[in-house]
Design a protein around this motif. Structure first.
Motif, PDB file in Angstrom:
ATOM      1  N   GLN A  33       0.834  -1.191   0.000  1.00 36.01           N
ATOM      2  CA  GLN A  33       0.000   0.000   0.000  1.00 36.01           C
ATOM      3  C   GLN A  33       0.878   1.254   0.000  1.00 36.01           C
ATOM      4  OE1 GLN A  33      -2.245   0.130   3.647  1.00 36.01           O
ATOM      5  NE2 GLN A  33      -0.470  -0.396   4.897  1.00 36.01           N
ATOM      6  N   VAL A  34       0.259   2.397  -0.250  1.00 30.19           N
ATOM      7  CA  VAL A  34       0.940   3.694  -0.178  1.00 30.19           C
ATOM      8  C   VAL A  34       1.108   4.055   1.293  1.00 30.19           C
ATOM      9  CG1 VAL A  34       0.781   6.149  -0.689  1.00 30.19           C
ATOM     10  CG2 VAL A  34       0.092   4.471  -2.418  1.00 30.19           C
ATOM     11  N   VAL A  35       2.340   4.358   1.693  1.00 27.73           N
ATOM     12  CA  VAL A  35       2.622   4.652   3.100  1.00 27.73           C
ATOM     13  C   VAL A  35       3.049   6.105   3.325  1.00 27.73           C
ATOM     14  CG1 VAL A  35       3.209   2.270   3.631  1.00 27.73           C
ATOM     15  CG2 VAL A  35       5.005   3.832   2.842  1.00 27.73           C
ATOM     16  N   ASP A  36       3.297   6.848   2.253  1.00 28.21           N
ATOM     17  CA  ASP A  36       3.691   8.251   2.402  1.00 28.21           C
ATOM     18  C   ASP A  36       3.388   8.973   1.099  1.00 28.21           C
ATOM     19  OD1 ASP A  36       4.627  10.546   3.544  1.00 28.21           O
ATOM     20  OD2 ASP A  36       6.745   9.931   3.622  1.00 28.21           O
ATOM     21  N   LYS A  37       3.218  10.283   1.191  1.00 32.83           N
ATOM     22  CA  LYS A  37       2.835  11.038   0.002  1.00 32.83           C
ATOM     23  C   LYS A  37       3.397  12.457   0.080  1.00 32.83           C
ATOM     24  CE  LYS A  37      -1.393  12.646  -0.320  1.00 32.83           C
ATOM     25  NZ  LYS A  37      -2.863  12.729  -0.484  1.00 32.83           N
ATOM     26  N   PHE A  38       3.771  12.972  -1.102  1.00 30.49           N
ATOM     27  CA  PHE A  38       4.227  14.363  -1.194  1.00 30.49           C
ATOM     28  C   PHE A  38       3.815  14.912  -2.550  1.00 30.49           C
ATOM     29  CE2 PHE A  38       7.602  17.322  -2.709  1.00 30.49           C
ATOM     30  CZ  PHE A  38       7.356  18.356  -1.828  1.00 30.49           C
ATOM     31  N   THR A  39       3.133  16.047  -2.548  1.00 34.10           N
ATOM     32  CA  THR A  39       2.711  16.694  -3.792  1.00 34.10           C
ATOM     33  C   THR A  39       2.937  18.191  -3.670  1.00 34.10           C
ATOM     34  OG1 THR A  39       1.003  15.016  -4.193  1.00 34.10           O
ATOM     35  CG2 THR A  39       0.804  17.091  -5.399  1.00 34.10           C
ATOM     36  N   THR A  40       3.452  18.790  -4.718  1.00 35.04           N
ATOM     37  CA  THR A  40       3.631  20.242  -4.706  1.00 35.04           C
ATOM     38  C   THR A  40       3.669  20.789  -6.124  1.00 35.04           C
ATOM     39  OG1 THR A  40       5.024  22.071  -3.939  1.00 35.04           O
ATOM     40  CG2 THR A  40       6.161  20.104  -4.682  1.00 35.04           C
ATOM     41  N   LEU A  41       3.130  21.996  -6.285  1.00 34.76           N
ATOM     42  CA  LEU A  41       3.396  22.773  -7.491  1.00 34.76           C
ATOM     43  C   LEU A  41       4.827  23.272  -7.418  1.00 34.76           C
ATOM     44  CD1 LEU A  41       0.110  24.839  -7.634  1.00 34.76           C
ATOM     45  CD2 LEU A  41       0.829  23.180  -9.366  1.00 34.76           C
ATOM     46  N   ILE A  42       5.420  23.556  -8.561  1.00 34.94           N
ATOM     47  CA  ILE A  42       6.797  24.053  -8.611  1.00 34.94           C
ATOM     48  C   ILE A  42       6.849  25.249  -9.558  1.00 34.94           C
ATOM     49  CG2 ILE A  42       9.179  23.532  -9.326  1.00 34.94           C
ATOM     50  CD1 ILE A  42       8.678  20.643  -8.492  1.00 34.94           C
ATOM     51  N   ASN A  43       7.449  26.319  -9.104  1.00 31.45           N
ATOM     52  CA  ASN A  43       7.655  27.486  -9.961  1.00 31.45           C
ATOM     53  C   ASN A  43       8.828  27.181 -10.893  1.00 31.45           C
ATOM     54  OD1 ASN A  43       8.344  29.940 -11.111  1.00 31.45           O
ATOM     55  ND2 ASN A  43       7.803  31.121  -9.290  1.00 31.45           N
ATOM     56  N   PRO A  44       8.579  27.070 -12.212  1.00 29.53           N
ATOM     57  CA  PRO A  44       9.654  26.675 -13.135  1.00 29.53           C
ATOM     58  C   PRO A  44      10.617  27.808 -13.462  1.00 29.53           C
ATOM     59  CG  PRO A  44       7.664  27.098 -14.381  1.00 29.53           C
ATOM     60  CD  PRO A  44       7.296  27.277 -12.929  1.00 29.53           C
ATOM     61  N   GLY A  45      10.248  29.033 -13.066  1.00 31.31           N
ATOM     62  CA  GLY A  45      11.099  30.167 -13.400  1.00 31.31           C
ATOM     63  C   GLY A  45      11.004  30.556 -14.856  1.00 31.31           C
ATOM     64  N   CYS A  46       9.949  30.097 -15.514  1.00 34.75           N
ATOM     65  CA  CYS A  46       9.740  30.441 -16.922  1.00 34.75           C
ATOM     66  C   CYS A  46       8.242  30.479 -17.204  1.00 34.75           C
ATOM     67  CB  CYS A  46      10.457  29.446 -17.842  1.00 34.75           C
ATOM     68  SG  CYS A  46       9.863  27.752 -17.694  1.00 34.75           S
ATOM     69  N   TYR A  47       7.880  30.908 -18.392  1.00 41.40           N
ATOM     70  CA  TYR A  47       6.476  31.092 -18.767  1.00 41.40           C
ATOM     71  C   TYR A  47       5.846  29.753 -19.132  1.00 41.40           C
ATOM     72  CZ  TYR A  47       2.400  32.846 -21.309  1.00 41.40           C
ATOM     73  OH  TYR A  47       1.131  33.098 -21.732  1.00 41.40           O
ATOM     74  N   ILE A  48       4.652  29.499 -18.626  1.00 36.97           N
ATOM     75  CA  ILE A  48       3.885  28.310 -18.994  1.00 36.97           C
ATOM     76  C   ILE A  48       2.967  28.701 -20.137  1.00 36.97           C
ATOM     77  CG2 ILE A  48       2.279  26.530 -18.221  1.00 36.97           C
ATOM     78  CD1 ILE A  48       3.196  27.092 -15.345  1.00 36.97           C
ATOM     79  N   SER A  49       3.164  28.110 -21.297  1.00 40.62           N
ATOM     80  CA  SER A  49       2.355  28.478 -22.463  1.00 40.62           C
ATOM     81  C   SER A  49       0.933  27.949 -22.317  1.00 40.62           C
ATOM     82  CB  SER A  49       2.986  27.919 -23.743  1.00 40.62           C
ATOM     83  OG  SER A  49       2.834  26.507 -23.780  1.00 40.62           O
ATOM     84  N   THR A  50       0.043  28.512 -23.103  1.00 39.56           N
ATOM     85  CA  THR A  50      -1.369  28.094 -23.055  1.00 39.56           C
ATOM     86  C   THR A  50      -1.530  26.628 -23.448  1.00 39.56           C
ATOM     87  OG1 THR A  50      -1.652  28.947 -25.311  1.00 39.56           O
ATOM     88  CG2 THR A  50      -2.262  30.408 -23.488  1.00 39.56           C
TER      89      THR A  50
END
Length: 462
Positions: A33-50
């Motif tokens: 089973q899953v025993v630990d979890k980590f999730t995060t957004l990350i600022n890439p330092g660049c533009y995210i295109s549409t």
């Protein structure tokens, strides 16, 4: 233990600063089973295109205050340490994570497991093995498709199912998941790359019986070995089929690596090496000055050779080289031993010789052109040492040129007081001389600025 990972990116491949990770989710799975979890957004330092916003729903505003990758790198290392990196199409996710760490100067290495390939083994015959198609066919819900945690959770459910299918399969139940999905070549690749350091040296590929089948050198043996596994050449693929083990020796110096590789290839004659296998040189081009101070070039057998400029595996290749010099430097056939000593050469009659043989050119003018050949194929000093990088910070590599030819190499400890060039010379182990090693040395000296020590004049130069 497994680290099931999914990432979202703002590019199809890692490309600083345009293609970076914008979200990551890691689920640590203990095999049950899953025993630990980590999730995060990350600022890439660049533009995210549409385009990538439409895929993942992640906007520039969402990542504006998110941590940069370097701020979560330690957490990622902790959650993947000692765990197998699992992903659906693992090459994509692993490749991005590895490159993000490379941009920080850290070498990220983990064992990998691909649920696409594992699914092909345990659930054969599907039209598509994409995560979306598999989950739909197997009734695995995906909450948050194309978001890191949603896809990672779906991959974890798929992984649970695959483990149950493995346990119920009489052929696979006693095998580890890595063993099921692994091809022999993948296992050999992993084994070889684990053994080789990212350092300068010479490596030896071995077959099942321990015979050397290929010898290579590189300033980064790990990266060079990795390139072998990406080859599309038929011969390269055949070599990988014969590959079972690897050995290596560190050299520190890339020049020493070149010399060692050349000597070792001649010694062992590996079947998959093409270059530098020849160890028998039958002819050479010698040079001398006659009583009129004219520079002469002549082809001679290796046994009768003296003052050799270049050596060859046969007369034909020596003749071809000499004729090329004749054209390139407007040499005279007489002074290249290709016509009678007293004759006016044929090349003068067809205006390809300036007439030294006919008394129509000054010796000085002729020698200016001939000297260009001597400059290219002789060392300025007949007895000297080359000082290069050692295998660690407290050591230097020493290459000895003696009587105008390569004589050997060695290593010297630089932590103590070295009083004379002779002490450095004493650290050199004499090697079997092969004429093409002089070519290696000359080519290296022409391209690199290195420290040299004259043994006769005791001069140090850069």
């Amino acid at each position: 233990m497994f680290a099931i990972i999914d990432i979202e990116t703002c590019g199809g491949k890692f490309e600083y600063p345009r293609g970076r990770i914008i979200e990551i989710s890691i689920l640590v799975h203990d095999g049950l089973q899953v025993v630990d979890k980590f999730t995060t957004l990350i600022n890439p330092g660049c533009y995210i295109s549409t385009l990538y916003t439409r895929i993942s729903g992640i906007t520039n505003e969402m990542v504006e205050n998110a941590p940069r990758f370097h701020q979560v790198a330690k957490k990622i290392l902790e959650m993947t340490e000692g765990n197998i990196f699992v992903a659906h199409n693992v090459g994509f996710d692993y490749g991005f994570v590895k490159e993000e760490f490379n941009s920080l100067g850290y070498k990220f290495r983990r064992e990998k497991l691909c649920t696409v390939r594992l699914s092909r083994k345990l659930i054969p015959g599907r039209m598509s093995y994409s995560l979306g198609h598999l989950c739909a066919a197997l009734n695995i819900p995906i909450e948050g498709r194309h978001r890191a945690e949603g896809d990672a959770t779906a991959t974890a459910h798929l992984f649970d199912l695959l483990l149950r299918l493995k346990a119920a399969n009489p052929h696979y139940k006693n095998m580890g998941v890595e063993e099921i999905m692994g091809r022999r070549i993948d296992k050999i690749k992993e084994y070889v790359l684990k053994k080789l350091p990212e350092e300068c040296g010479v490596y030896y590929f071995l077959d099942k019986e321990g015979n050397i089948i290929y010898i290579g050198k590189s300033s980064n043996m790990y990266q060079r070995a990795l390139s072998h596994f990406n080859t599309r050449e038929h011969k390269g693929k055949r070599m990988l089929n014969d590959l079972y083990d690897v050995n290596f020796q560190l050299t520190g110096s890339e020049l020493v690596a070149l010399l060692v590789e050349s000597e070792e290839i001649k010694k062992h004659h590996p079947p998959y090496n093409r270059a530098r296998k020849t160890d028998k040189f039958t002819h050479s081009i010698n040079w001398s000055k006659d009583e009129n101070e004219v520079i002469n070039f002549t082809i001679a057998s290796q046994e009768e050779s003296s003052n050799a400029l270049r050596s060859f595996t046969g007369y034909a290749s020596a003749r071809e080289c000499l004729e090329r010099w004749l054209d390139e430097y407007t040499l005279c056939l007489r002074y290249c031993g290709l016509t009678d000593e007293d004759a006016v050469c044929f090349n003068h009659q067809i205006k390809k010789c300036n007439g030294l043989c006919a008394g129509k050119e000054d010796v000085e003018e002729y020698n200016k052109r001939a000297s260009k050949i001597l400059k290219e194929y002789t060392f300025g000093n007949k007895d000297f040492l080359i000082i290069d990088d050692g295998r660690h910070a407290e050591e230097r590599a020493i290459v000895l040129i003696e009587k105008g030819h390569y004589a050997g190499y060695g290593y010297a400890d630089v932590t103590g007081q070295v009083n004379s060039p002779e002490e450095l010379r004493y650290s050199v182990k004499k090697n079997i001389f092969y004429p093409d090693q002089d070519d290696i040395l000359r080519g290296w000296l022409n391209k690199h600025s290195v420290k040299t020590i004259s043994l006769k004049e005791m001069e140090v130069s850069e």
